[in-house]
Design a protein around this motif. Structure first.
Motif, PDB file in Angstrom:
ATOM      1  N   ARG A 277       0.842  -1.199   0.000  1.00  0.00           N
ATOM      2  CA  ARG A 277       0.000   0.000   0.000  1.00  0.00           C
ATOM      3  C   ARG A 277       0.881   1.255   0.000  1.00  0.00           C
ATOM      4  NH1 ARG A 277      -5.666   0.773   1.502  1.00  0.00           N
ATOM      5  NH2 ARG A 277      -5.953   2.900   2.226  1.00  0.00           N
ATOM      6  N   PRO A 278       1.368   1.632  -1.199  1.00  0.00           N
ATOM      7  CA  PRO A 278       2.221   2.826  -1.285  1.00  0.00           C
ATOM      8  C   PRO A 278       1.418   4.101  -1.028  1.00  0.00           C
ATOM      9  CG  PRO A 278       1.670   2.036  -3.475  1.00  0.00           C
ATOM     10  CD  PRO A 278       1.105   1.037  -2.511  1.00  0.00           C
ATOM     11  N   THR A 279       2.131   5.201  -0.729  1.00  0.00           N
ATOM     12  CA  THR A 279       1.432   6.469  -0.490  1.00  0.00           C
ATOM     13  C   THR A 279       1.774   7.528  -1.543  1.00  0.00           C
ATOM     14  OG1 THR A 279       3.201   7.106   1.015  1.00  0.00           O
ATOM     15  CG2 THR A 279       1.232   6.123   2.018  1.00  0.00           C
ATOM     16  N   SER A 280       2.572   7.160  -2.536  1.00  0.00           N
ATOM     17  CA  SER A 280       2.862   8.106  -3.628  1.00  0.00           C
ATOM     18  C   SER A 280       2.986   7.338  -4.946  1.00  0.00           C
ATOM     19  CB  SER A 280       4.164   8.878  -3.359  1.00  0.00           C
ATOM     20  OG  SER A 280       5.260   7.988  -3.456  1.00  0.00           O
ATOM     21  N   VAL A 281       2.829   8.080  -6.050  1.00  0.00           N
ATOM     22  CA  VAL A 281       2.989   7.464  -7.377  1.00  0.00           C
ATOM     23  C   VAL A 281       4.420   6.954  -7.526  1.00  0.00           C
ATOM     24  CG1 VAL A 281       3.082   7.990  -9.854  1.00  0.00           C
ATOM     25  CG2 VAL A 281       1.150   8.797  -8.480  1.00  0.00           C
ATOM     26  N   LYS A 282       5.371   7.747  -7.034  1.00  0.00           N
ATOM     27  CA  LYS A 282       6.782   7.352  -7.149  1.00  0.00           C
ATOM     28  C   LYS A 282       7.016   6.002  -6.456  1.00  0.00           C
ATOM     29  CE  LYS A 282      11.339   9.224  -6.486  1.00  0.00           C
ATOM     30  NZ  LYS A 282      12.180   9.917  -5.571  1.00  0.00           N
ATOM     31  N   GLU A 283       6.455   5.871  -5.265  1.00  0.00           N
ATOM     32  CA  GLU A 283       6.636   4.618  -4.519  1.00  0.00           C
ATOM     33  C   GLU A 283       5.960   3.457  -5.259  1.00  0.00           C
ATOM     34  OE1 GLU A 283       5.626   2.697  -0.137  1.00  0.00           O
ATOM     35  OE2 GLU A 283       5.032   4.773  -0.525  1.00  0.00           O
ATOM     36  N   ALA A 284       4.758   3.711  -5.786  1.00  0.00           N
ATOM     37  CA  ALA A 284       4.009   2.651  -6.495  1.00  0.00           C
ATOM     38  C   ALA A 284       4.790   2.191  -7.723  1.00  0.00           C
ATOM     39  CB  ALA A 284       2.629   3.161  -6.906  1.00  0.00           C
ATOM     40  N   VAL A 285       5.304   3.157  -8.478  1.00  0.00           N
ATOM     41  CA  VAL A 285       6.064   2.823  -9.692  1.00  0.00           C
ATOM     42  C   VAL A 285       7.331   2.040  -9.328  1.00  0.00           C
ATOM     43  CG1 VAL A 285       7.446   3.886 -11.529  1.00  0.00           C
ATOM     44  CG2 VAL A 285       5.110   4.668 -11.120  1.00  0.00           C
ATOM     45  N   GLY A 286       7.965   2.442  -8.230  1.00  0.00           N
ATOM     46  CA  GLY A 286       9.160   1.743  -7.763  1.00  0.00           C
ATOM     47  C   GLY A 286       8.840   0.302  -7.388  1.00  0.00           C
ATOM     48  N   LEU A 287       7.704   0.095  -6.707  1.00  0.00           N
ATOM     49  CA  LEU A 287       7.299  -1.266  -6.319  1.00  0.00           C
ATOM     50  C   LEU A 287       7.017  -2.105  -7.565  1.00  0.00           C
ATOM     51  CD1 LEU A 287       4.873  -0.418  -3.369  1.00  0.00           C
ATOM     52  CD2 LEU A 287       6.970  -1.771  -3.175  1.00  0.00           C
ATOM     53  N   LEU A 288       6.249  -1.525  -8.490  1.00  0.00           N
ATOM     54  CA  LEU A 288       5.873  -2.282  -9.700  1.00  0.00           C
ATOM     55  C   LEU A 288       7.101  -2.660 -10.524  1.00  0.00           C
ATOM     56  CD1 LEU A 288       2.695  -0.273 -10.730  1.00  0.00           C
ATOM     57  CD2 LEU A 288       2.745  -2.688 -10.095  1.00  0.00           C
ATOM     58  N   ALA A 289       8.081  -1.764 -10.542  1.00  0.00           N
ATOM     59  CA  ALA A 289       9.287  -2.012 -11.351  1.00  0.00           C
ATOM     60  C   ALA A 289      10.035  -3.257 -10.868  1.00  0.00           C
ATOM     61  CB  ALA A 289      10.203  -0.788 -11.299  1.00  0.00           C
ATOM     62  N   GLN A 290       9.873  -3.579  -9.594  1.00  0.00           N
ATOM     63  CA  GLN A 290      10.602  -4.747  -9.046  1.00  0.00           C
ATOM     64  C   GLN A 290      10.066  -6.076  -9.576  1.00  0.00           C
ATOM     65  OE1 GLN A 290      10.807  -4.817  -4.717  1.00  0.00           O
ATOM     66  NE2 GLN A 290      10.720  -2.586  -4.694  1.00  0.00           N
TER      67      GLN A 290
END
Ligand SMILES: Cc1cc2nc3c(=O)[nH]c(=O)nc-3n(C[C@H](O)[C@H](O)[C@H](O)COP(=O)(O)OP(=O)(O)OC[C@H]3O[C@@H](n4cnc5c(N)ncnc54)[C@H](O)[C@@H]3O)c2cc1C
Length: 287
Positions: A10-23
């Motif tokens: 459950r990310p709190t920013s787009v940057k964090e979400a994109v970083g998670l998805l990239a993994q």
């Protein structure tokens, strides 16, 4: 009816979400309202190892005006679209169509981003977005890009979204003041997907159609723009012969599936009727 196991994020920013998805590439999946994804997971038609829930990202909420565009955050719910005074004033077709999506329970949770990103030919918003000339903002690890809705849909559940990309917002050019609009949807019962549906946005000048866009829902693997049908009505007063010509031109590009909603010929026939009805109703509303 129980999904396979998955890790929940459950990310709190787009940057964090994109970083998670990239993994995780194809092993990661975005969760928005869950009204399309969770049923797919329960049926084991989708088995993501990692779910990235967008519900905690406030920057994906909100409806605002930017220049001549209305910009809608991906996590705006369909219920919020119905209640938005800004949208009712500037893009009333969006409210009319939102009211035709599913039922209130689904609309409370289902999001505009999920509806357009899913790539389900039965979803109502994609054809609408093509009709309105909308574009989608996509963010990925290597940056952002804008893709026109008309370029986004490539096949059933197959879109221009790359693995790891997130759809963050939808930009809709505000249609001219006095435009006419209509969304005509034939469905078997309240809450159902379209057997056939047509969206129309047009302007009139001196009793004749000056500009026109027509979109079609659930009449092919992807939403369609009926460009020849739209051309057929320009410069006319939508007399019965012209309406029939437009319907025939629209039917010529339809290739619906034969399913529980009816055989191919029936769905094309009612698709043509939706086009005629939407044109007439839109013209009646134009000033
Ligand atoms: C009973 C029922 C009836 C329905 N009837 C209709 C109907 O008549 N018309 C209609 O249009 N819809 C209908 N729907 C679908 C409903 O509108 C869904 O809510 C919507 O299509 C998906 O939105 P969601 O927020 O629930 O997305 P989710 O289910 O969470 O996600 C759907 C897909 O899109 C992806 N995704 C979601 N958000 C993003 C994003 N921001 N960026 C990238 N990918 C993303 C997910 O990974 C997933 O693959 C119905 C659903 C139900 C359960």
């Amino acid at each position: 009816m129980i999904p396979g196991s998955f890790a929940y994020h459950r990310p709190t920013s787009v940057k964090e979400a994109v970083g998670l998805l990239a993994q995780w590439g194809d092993d990661g999946r975005v969760l928005a309202g869950g009204h399309s994804l969770i049923p797919m997971m329960k049926l084991r038609l989708a088995m993501p190892a990692h779910l990235v829930d967008l519900a905690g990202i406030t920057e994906l909420k909100g409806i605002r005006v930017e220049g001549n565009d209305v910009v809608i955050g991906a996590m705006v719910t369909q219920h919020e679209l119905v209640g938005s005074e800004l949208l009712s004033g500037k893009v009333p077709l969006l409210r009319e169509t939102s009211l035709q999506v599913a039922d209130p329970q689904v609309r409370y949770v289902g999001t505009i981003g999920g509806n357009v990103a899913n790539g389900d030919p039965g979803n109502d918003m994609p054809a609408l977005m093509m009709t309105l000339g909308a574009s989608y903002r996509l963010e990925g690890k290597s940056g952002g890009r804008d893709v026109a809705a008309s370029e986004f849909y490539q096949g059933a559940y197959f879109t221009a979204l790359e693995p790891g990309e997130l759809l963050t917002a939808i930009s809709i050019p505000v249609p001219p003041a006095g435009h006419g609009y209509a969304y005509e949807k034939l469905k078997r019962k309240v809450g159902d997907y379209a057997t056939a549906a047509a969206a129309v946005v047009l302007t009139m000048a001196g009793g004749k159609v000056a500009t026109c866009q027509i979109g079609l829902t659930n009449l092919s693997e992807t939403p369609l723009l009926a460009e020849d049908a739209a051309k057929a009505v320009i410069g006319t007063s939508l007399d019965p012969a012209t309406l029939k010509k437009a319907a025939a031109a629209a039917e010529a590009i339809m290739s619906p599936a034969a399913d529980a909603r009816g055989p191919v010929e029936y769905r094309k026939h009612v698709g043509g009727i939706m086009v005629m009805r939407a044109l007439q109703r839109a013209a009646g509303r134009a000033r």
